[in-house]
Enzyme design. Structure first.
Site, PDB file in Angstrom:
ATOM      1  CD  GLU A  40      -5.831  -5.192   2.372  1.00 29.07           C
ATOM      2  OE1 GLU A  40      -6.106  -5.278   1.165  1.00 29.07           O
ATOM      3  OE2 GLU A  40      -4.768  -4.784   2.833  1.00 29.07           O
TER       4      GLU A  40
ATOM      5  CD  GLU B  35      -1.696  -6.549  -0.835  1.00 30.83           C
ATOM      6  OE1 GLU B  35      -1.701  -5.958  -2.135  1.00 30.83           O
ATOM      7  OE2 GLU B  35      -2.988  -6.995  -0.360  1.00 30.83           O
TER       8      GLU B  35
HETATM    9  C1  FCB Z   1      -4.790  -4.340  -1.592  1.00 30.22           C
HETATM   10  C2  FCB Z   1      -4.396  -3.090  -0.741  1.00 30.22           C
HETATM   11  C3  FCB Z   1      -5.397  -2.441   0.032  1.00 30.22           C
HETATM   12  C4  FCB Z   1      -6.573  -2.201  -1.152  1.00 30.22           C
HETATM   13  C5  FCB Z   1      -7.012  -3.541  -1.564  1.00 30.22           C
HETATM   14  C6  FCB Z   1      -8.109  -3.437  -2.618  1.00 30.22           C
HETATM   15  O1  FCB Z   1      -3.621  -4.723  -2.225  1.00 30.22           O
HETATM   16  O2  FCB Z   1      -3.601  -3.667   0.354  1.00 30.22           O
HETATM   17  O3  FCB Z   1      -4.859  -1.188   0.335  1.00 30.22           O
HETATM   18  O4  FCB Z   1      -6.467  -1.371  -2.182  1.00 30.22           O
HETATM   19  O5  FCB Z   1      -6.050  -4.149  -2.413  1.00 30.22           O
END
Ligand code: FCB
Length: 450
Positions: free
Chosen positions: A359, A163
């Site tokens: 994620e 990210e």
């Molecule tokens: C993302 C991050 C991760 C975590 C989630 C909730 O942006 O990559 O580390 O904090 O959000």
């Protein structure tokens, strides 16, 4: 349960170094350690030590992964654990820790998937200018080379960055994340140098024979009901999604952004000769999906959604974020269909590149009683997003896997311990791990795959 997952679809869980490792004594300092010392920067005053004390509880956490029987575990290397000062000498203890982690995964039949940079820039590199400085991209490539030379034989899939939007814009524009600087022009230089660092690292990873090299983004669909918001939607979409996708695709900085951000930067850091590096071919793309951006004309107060701040948007036109219920504890709108829009952006920009959701998960209220930790909303969230992926696969999208964020409750960056994403509870005081209902559900989903 209608959800049918094919056996070749990878299911895993994800974590990040600073959020779980602890053991500050065993590594160099990062910008997150410095940021945590600024009063109020992290809501509950939590620091990166002991976090989940993962370094000292490695075997227990590996056994949890084995109990879940995940196919893959996505973790991040801590740059300051590998190279305490950010460049130069490596730490034998630091590298030894990752040897134990990677070997422990392989012994348990779990595929190691590594991220090289999940936001923990070594402090000395921030003092030297941080990501707004071009040199940081070269330092990142050197670090990537060291890690790849040691682990290319054992790590199955590599992400250079996690990210980069957050590193650049929360770190250098709104300053709500480390290093806590607020300069819109610097944040644009930061996003450019992050992608440059990615491209340089891809070359080094390939030279070290690392396989499956990619990057993990947080592409976020931007929507508005009000037609008058179209230019705002375009500006935000440009900064959140198109600038990174266009750099990766070899198209350079989008022309409309060059104009709409002219009041905050002259873009002097962009060099034409960087194009082939920025667009070095990748083998896969990761998407971290949680929510969409719903924007509306200025009116009532701004929504209290973490990370959704006009201060994080260079040259932000008048607008507000207006997420709709249902919301998670982060204030993020729950909208599984947005995952399809996000993945379509990736495929449109980089056709033929296979996708992983690296994620996805939710911080939500949980109910604890003598029978366990009940977090049905989290289970529903994961199931609903997996359903979207299964439907997209039927339509022909090349989506290969999905990782729940997160294995453990952990330090949620500037929210400290106040937001819990784990499918396993961690007691911040004792470090004790307790499996939640969602973990049992995920385990049976993995076991019952077709
Ligand atoms: C993302 C991050 C991760 C975590 C989630 C909730 O942006 O990559 O580390 O904090 O959000």
């Amino acid at each position: 349960m209608t959800l049918q997952i094919p056996s070749d679809f990878e299911l895993g869980v994800a974590t990040a170094a600073w959020q779980i490792e602890g053991d500050l004594a065993g590594r160099g300092r990062s910008i997150w350690d410095d940021f945590a010392e600024i009063p109020g920067a992290i809501v509950d005053g939590a620091t990166g030590d002991p976090a989940c004390d993962h370094v000292h509880r490695l075997e227990e956490d590996l056994d949890l992964l084995a109990w879940l029987a995940v196919d893959a575990y996505r973790f991040s290397f801590s740059w300051p654990r590998v190279m305490p000062t950010g460049s130069g000498p490596t730490s034998p203890e630091g590298l030894g820790f990752y040897d134990r982690l990677v070997d422990g995964l392989l012994e348990r039949g779990i595929t190691p998937v590594a991220t090289l940079y999940h936001w923990d820039l070594p402090s000395l590199l921030e003092s030297a200018g941080g990501w707004p400085a071009r040199d940081t991209a070269y330092r990142f490539a050197d670090y990537a080379q060291v890690v790849a030379e040691r682990f290319a034989d054992r790590v199955d899939r590599w992400a250079t960055l996690n990210e980069p939007w957050c590193s650049a814009f929360l770190g250098y524009c709104s300053g709500t994340f480390a290093p806590g600087r607020s300069d819109a022009g610097d944040s644009l230089a930061a996003i450019y140098h992050l992608i440059l660092g990615h491209g340089l690292a891809v070359e080094r990873l390939r030279a070290a024979q690392a396989r499956n090299v990619g990057i993990v983004l947080n592409l976020i669909p931007v929507v508005a009901d009000d037609l008058s918001m179209e230019p705002v939607v375009r500006h935000i979409d440009g900064l959140q999604n198109r600038i990174v996708l266009d750099l990766l695709a070899g198209r350079g900085v989008p022309a409309d952004l060059r104009e709409s951000c002219a009041s905050v930067t002259d873009w002097a850091f962009v060099r034409d000769e960087d194009t082939p590096v920025l667009s070095a071919p990748i083998d896969w793309l990761g998407e971290n999906y949680y929510t969409i951006y719903r924007v509306a004309p200025v009116g009532e107060a701004d929504a209290d959604a973490i990370g959704q701040e006009t201060a994080a948007i260079p040259a932000c036109p008048p607008m507000r974020f207006a997420p709709r219920e249902p919301l998670t504890d982060m204030g993020w709108e729950i909208l599984p269909s947005g995952l399809e829009s996000a993945l379509r952006m990736a495929t449109d920009a980089l056709p033929g590149v296979p996708l992983w959701v690296c994620e996805n998960g939710a911080a939500i209220p949980e109910v604890t009683d003598e029978t366990g930790i009940h977090d049905q909303v989290r289970t529903d969230y994961v199931r609903d997003h997996l359903e979207v992926l299964m439907r997209m696969r039927e339509k022909g999208f090349d989506i290969r896997g999905y990782y729940v964020w997160s294995l453990l409750d952990n330090l949620e960056w500037a929210s400290g311990w106040t937001k819990k994403f784990g499918i396993v509870r961690v007691d911040p005081a004792t470090g004790e791990r307790t499996v939640k209902d969602s973990a049992r559900w995920y385990r049976s989903l993995i076991a019952e795959r077709g």
